[in-house]
Design an enzyme around this catalytic site. Structure first.
Site, PDB file in Angstrom:
ATOM      1  N   PHE A  78       0.849  -1.200   0.000  1.00 56.25           N
ATOM      2  CA  PHE A  78       0.000   0.000   0.000  1.00 56.25           C
ATOM      3  C   PHE A  78       0.880   1.244   0.000  1.00 56.25           C
ATOM      4  O   PHE A  78       2.098   1.147   0.164  1.00 56.25           O
ATOM      5  CB  PHE A  78      -0.942  -0.010   1.223  1.00 56.25           C
ATOM      6  CG  PHE A  78      -0.204   0.061   2.538  1.00 56.25           C
ATOM      7  CD1 PHE A  78       0.316  -1.076   3.126  1.00 56.25           C
ATOM      8  CD2 PHE A  78      -0.017   1.287   3.181  1.00 56.25           C
ATOM      9  CE1 PHE A  78       1.015  -1.004   4.334  1.00 56.25           C
ATOM     10  CE2 PHE A  78       0.674   1.369   4.379  1.00 56.25           C
ATOM     11  CZ  PHE A  78       1.193   0.216   4.951  1.00 56.25           C
ATOM     12  N   PHE A  80       2.337   3.964   2.001  1.00 55.20           N
ATOM     13  CA  PHE A  80       3.648   3.642   1.459  1.00 55.20           C
ATOM     14  C   PHE A  80       4.301   2.622   2.384  1.00 55.20           C
ATOM     15  O   PHE A  80       5.135   2.974   3.209  1.00 55.20           O
ATOM     16  CB  PHE A  80       4.506   4.916   1.357  1.00 55.20           C
ATOM     17  CG  PHE A  80       3.875   5.952   0.453  1.00 55.20           C
ATOM     18  CD1 PHE A  80       3.933   5.793  -0.934  1.00 55.20           C
ATOM     19  CD2 PHE A  80       3.195   7.039   0.966  1.00 55.20           C
ATOM     20  CE1 PHE A  80       3.346   6.734  -1.780  1.00 55.20           C
ATOM     21  CE2 PHE A  80       2.594   7.970   0.126  1.00 55.20           C
ATOM     22  CZ  PHE A  80       2.656   7.815  -1.251  1.00 55.20           C
TER      23      PHE A  80
HETATM   24 CU   LIG Z   1       4.919   1.707  -3.884  1.00 50.68          CU
END
Ligand SMILES: [Cu+2]
Length: 160
Positions: A78, A80
């Site tokens: 996801f 980050f």
């Molecule tokens: Cu990424």
């Protein structure tokens, strides 16, 4: 001048033949490695509703499961980061990763291995690997996914 051009044509024919021969050697070697070294080409295992990845099904509960003598890992990539935050495996046992994204495109590249998977929202990527060395393996996103892309790093641990 005309004669010279004729020679160039002959060299061109030889060069094309040489190029095709090299490509043929390459295809044979890649085929041989795929058959003998454990194929780590990722495949699309399933389709999934990206808007429900966080709330329904296996990926809502990202985890590592031991199934018999092997592992199965359900991984969310996801913005980050990666879930589960901690993945542990025993060395020498086959791990099958299922990876998907609840937002945008990411990748799942495990450093020092040939695991290198594109993670596409709406699709589940599957890749298998057997770790032969214990240690910490960084996981890196190498598909640009937004402002935090360069910090999208995690790790997994292979125990002896
Ligand atoms: Cu990424």
């Amino acid at each position: 001048m005309e004669h010279q051009e004729h020679i160039i044509e002959r060299y061109e024919r030889a060069w094309i033949f040489f190029g095709l021969a090299m490509i043929t050697v390459f295809i044979i070697l890649v085929g041989y490695l795929m058959l003998t070294m454990g194929n780590t080409n990722p495949v699309r295992a399933d389709r999934i509703d990206a808007t429900k990845v966080r709330t329904e099904g296996n990926f809502a509960n990202p985890r590592v499961e031991q199934v018999g003598n092997e592992y199965v890992a359900y991984v969310q990539a996801f913005a980050f980061g990666y879930l589960p935050a901690e993945m542990r495996f025993k060395v020498g046992k086959k791990v099958t990763f299922y990876v998907t994204s609840p937002d945008v495109q990411h990748s799942f590249h495990v450093h020092n291995t040939n695991i290198n998977v594109q993670v596409i929202p709406g699709e589940v990527a599957k890749v298998s690997y057997t770790f032969t060395k214990p240690g910490e393996y960084p996981i890196i996103c190498n598909e640009y996914c937004g402002i935090g892309h360069a910090n999208m790093i995690s790790k997994l641990i292979v125990e002896p």
